[in-house]
Write a protein that holds these residues in place. Structure first.
Motif, PDB file in Angstrom:
ATOM      1  N   GLN A   1      -0.093   7.465  28.758  1.00 52.43           N
ATOM      2  CA  GLN A   1      -0.479   7.131  30.134  1.00 52.43           C
ATOM      3  C   GLN A   1      -1.609   6.108  30.154  1.00 52.43           C
ATOM      4  O   GLN A   1      -1.597   5.174  30.962  1.00 52.43           O
ATOM      5  N   PHE A   2      -2.596   6.287  29.279  1.00 45.32           N
ATOM      6  CA  PHE A   2      -3.711   5.329  29.217  1.00 45.32           C
ATOM      7  C   PHE A   2      -3.190   3.944  28.858  1.00 45.32           C
ATOM      8  O   PHE A   2      -3.573   2.937  29.453  1.00 45.32           O
TER       9      PHE A   2
ATOM     10  N   ASN B   1      -1.481   2.159  31.608  1.00 43.57           N
ATOM     11  CA  ASN B   1      -2.390   1.749  32.681  1.00 43.57           C
ATOM     12  C   ASN B   1      -3.529   0.862  32.172  1.00 43.57           C
ATOM     13  O   ASN B   1      -4.486   0.597  32.894  1.00 43.57           O
ATOM     14  N   HIS B   2      -3.423   0.417  30.921  1.00 47.44           N
ATOM     15  CA  HIS B   2      -4.360  -0.537  30.326  1.00 47.44           C
ATOM     16  C   HIS B   2      -5.794  -0.008  30.249  1.00 47.44           C
ATOM     17  O   HIS B   2      -6.745  -0.752  30.430  1.00 47.44           O
ATOM     18  N   PHE B   3      -5.946   1.288  30.004  1.00 42.76           N
ATOM     19  CA  PHE B   3      -7.267   1.868  29.783  1.00 42.76           C
ATOM     20  C   PHE B   3      -7.530   1.898  28.285  1.00 42.76           C
ATOM     21  O   PHE B   3      -6.679   2.333  27.512  1.00 42.76           O
ATOM     22  N   ASP B   4      -8.701   1.447  27.875  1.00 37.36           N
ATOM     23  CA  ASP B   4      -9.074   1.526  26.475  1.00 37.36           C
ATOM     24  C   ASP B   4     -10.325   2.389  26.361  1.00 37.36           C
ATOM     25  O   ASP B   4     -11.428   1.940  26.658  1.00 37.36           O
ATOM     26  N   TYR B   5     -10.135   3.622  25.956  1.00 40.81           N
ATOM     27  CA  TYR B   5     -11.252   4.542  25.817  1.00 40.81           C
ATOM     28  C   TYR B   5     -11.458   4.950  24.366  1.00 40.81           C
ATOM     29  O   TYR B   5     -11.918   6.034  24.069  1.00 40.81           O
ATOM     30  N   THR B   6     -11.110   4.055  23.461  1.00 41.34           N
ATOM     31  CA  THR B   6     -11.290   4.318  22.047  1.00 41.34           C
ATOM     32  C   THR B   6     -12.760   4.645  21.763  1.00 41.34           C
ATOM     33  O   THR B   6     -13.655   3.909  22.152  1.00 41.34           O
TER      34      THR B   6
ATOM     35  N   TYR C   1     -14.833  10.004  28.225  1.00 41.24           N
ATOM     36  CA  TYR C   1     -14.631   8.698  28.856  1.00 41.24           C
ATOM     37  C   TYR C   1     -15.964   8.178  29.410  1.00 41.24           C
ATOM     38  O   TYR C   1     -16.919   8.059  28.663  1.00 41.24           O
TER      39      TYR C   1
ATOM     40  N   PHE D   1      -1.064  11.828  27.208  1.00 39.03           N
ATOM     41  CA  PHE D   1      -2.218  11.178  27.853  1.00 39.03           C
ATOM     42  C   PHE D   1      -2.497   9.813  27.235  1.00 39.03           C
ATOM     43  O   PHE D   1      -2.824   8.861  27.942  1.00 39.03           O
ATOM     44  N   THR D   2      -2.354   9.693  25.930  1.00 37.87           N
ATOM     45  CA  THR D   2      -2.546   8.402  25.264  1.00 37.87           C
ATOM     46  C   THR D   2      -1.540   7.388  25.785  1.00 37.87           C
ATOM     47  O   THR D   2      -1.879   6.227  26.053  1.00 37.87           O
TER      48      THR D   2
END
Length: 142
Positions: A23-24, A27-32, A59, A20-21
């Motif tokens: 994949q994020f 797709n340029h998702f930053d959910y840190t 998230y 999942f990390t």
């Protein structure tokens, strides 16, 4: 060809988190820092805990895991105050949606009065004769 076999749940969880990390990142998702936060608000009468709400962030989503008020304190709007406090916490964290579930013998009407919309029901869950109702509320900036 792959084969299926039982595996330690912690080992599998770490493996899946890695996927999942990846994949994020792709797709340029930053959910840190936006996963796993547990939030709790208690309602007190003096020093006595008489109710509370327990929530989990995932998230841009907040799930109300538990909300309850002691029998002697029901009908005093504590549940409404707890929901409003949860919604403020969510807004402060830029949460988009709040979800929760309740059982048919609990508080379906209460959540409807608080503006939550039913998005699903399942009969005989978690056991025969009980229906679980699922709610969502989309937050807007205030």
């Amino acid at each position: 060809m792959a084969t299926l076999k039982r595996i330690d749940s912690l080992e599998l969880d770490l493996f899946l988190k890695g996927i999942f990390t990846q994949q994020f990142a792709e797709n340029h998702f930053d959910y840190t820092g936006k996963v796993g936060e547990v939030l709790a608000i208690g309602a007190y009468d003096g020093e006595r805990l008489v109710g509370g709400i327990l929530m989990r962030r995932r998230y841009d989503h907040l799930d109300i895991a538990k909300l309850a008020v002691a029998r002697d304190y029901r009908g005093q709007r504590l549940g409404t105050q707890l929901i409003q406090a949860a919604e403020q916490v969510a807004r402060d964290r830029h949460i988009i949606n709040i979800t929760l579930s309740t059982r048919s013998y609990q508080a379906v009407g209460f959540y409807e009065k608080c503006g939550y919309q039913i998005y699903g029901t399942l009969a005989d869950l978690p056991f025969a004769g009980v229906t679980t109702t699922y709610f969502v509320k989309r937050l807007t900036a205030k």
